[in-house]
Design an enzyme around this catalytic site. Structure first.
Site, PDB file in Angstrom:
ATOM      1  N   SER A 126     -11.313  -1.746   0.302  1.00  0.00           N
ATOM      2  CA  SER A 126      -9.913  -1.734   0.737  1.00  0.00           C
ATOM      3  C   SER A 126      -9.808  -1.934   2.243  1.00  0.00           C
ATOM      4  CB  SER A 126      -9.227  -0.426   0.331  1.00  0.00           C
ATOM      5  OG  SER A 126      -9.870   0.687   0.910  1.00  0.00           O
ATOM      6  N   ASP A 162       0.839  -1.193   0.000  1.00  0.00           N
ATOM      7  CA  ASP A 162       0.000   0.000   0.000  1.00  0.00           C
ATOM      8  C   ASP A 162       0.879   1.250   0.000  1.00  0.00           C
ATOM      9  OD1 ASP A 162      -2.416   1.832   0.958  1.00  0.00           O
ATOM     10  OD2 ASP A 162      -3.234  -0.150   0.535  1.00  0.00           O
ATOM     11  N   HIS A 208      -3.716   5.997   3.809  1.00  0.00           N
ATOM     12  CA  HIS A 208      -4.414   4.762   3.444  1.00  0.00           C
ATOM     13  C   HIS A 208      -3.692   3.525   3.980  1.00  0.00           C
ATOM     14  CE1 HIS A 208      -6.129   1.693   0.617  1.00  0.00           C
ATOM     15  NE2 HIS A 208      -7.212   2.444   0.745  1.00  0.00           N
TER      16      HIS A 208
END
Length: 218
Positions: A200, A7, A44
């Site tokens: 996600s 990520d 994120h």
């Protein structure tokens, strides 16, 4: 159990490190620069890595920073492929989490996915957040047969509006709405946590559950 999450990286305050980076500790490696220090420009990756830690507290979590802000199939492909192979060969992971998706297949990444599958690594990927608006439904690589596709649901077990319609053999759905986890201190959020929604978020939850089961089985 060892898990790699590919990520945007990870970045925690000292208080967050004291809380989440205990034994076993996070492992970190970047494919987007020489930064040895933990880095996450968008939050994120931090959110998902800590979420994974919460679900599977005994797992060793390897954070692979493969993009800075948003993954792009052409710009990020080589980083993703190298990180997958590194996770298999060097980190010896049992599970790989990919909370991103693309509109088309990439052969470089696909070869790495096949390599991981050949080495008996479980791979989880986000289905997509385009709901029924996506003409091909599930995003790539979640649509691949070697990868476990994860859909999102709410706290009552209902399918999220943004998750695509399930395809045959792609019917795994876990919580993916209003999921609270850590957020990098450099992004000027009031407090250390943020609620996020998306497939996600669902992918690391599913992977974490798999890690707990695998740990128990061993």
């Amino acid at each position: 159990v060892r898990i790699a999450i590919l990520d945007s990286g990870i970045e925690l305050s000292q208080d967050q490190k004291d809380m989440y980076d205990a034994n076993p500790r996070f492992e970190y490696r970047s494919w987007v620069g020489e930064d040895a220090e933990w880095k996450d420009d968008v939050g994120h990756g931090t959110h998902l890595a800590v979420l994974l830690r919460k679900i599977s507290p005994n797992a060793v979590i390897h954070v692979a920073r493969v993009f800075k802000k948003k993954p792009h199939i052409e710009k990020s492909a080589q980083n993703i492929a190298e990180a997958i192979r590194y996770a298999v060969d060097e980190w010896k992971v049992d599970i790989i989490v990919m909370s991103f998706g693309f509109g088309s297949k990439n052969e470089v990444v696909y070869d790495a996915i096949k390599y991981a599958a050949f080495n008996d690594v479980l791979m989880f990927a986000a289905a997509s957040n385009d709901g029924k608006n996506r003409p091909d439904g599930v995003a790539w690589p979640a649509i691949e047969s070697h990868v476990i596709c994860i859909h999102s649901g709410d706290g009552y077990g209902n399918q999220s509006s943004f998750t695509p319609s399930p395809k045959e053999n792609m019917r795994i759905m876990v919580l993916g709405e209003c999921v609270r986890s850590a957020w990098p201190p450099n992004l000027n959020l009031v407090g250390d946590n943020k609620d996020m929604s998306g497939t996600s978020c669902a992918a690391p939850i599913a992977a974490g559950v798999a890690a707990v089961i695998l740990d128990y089985a061993r």
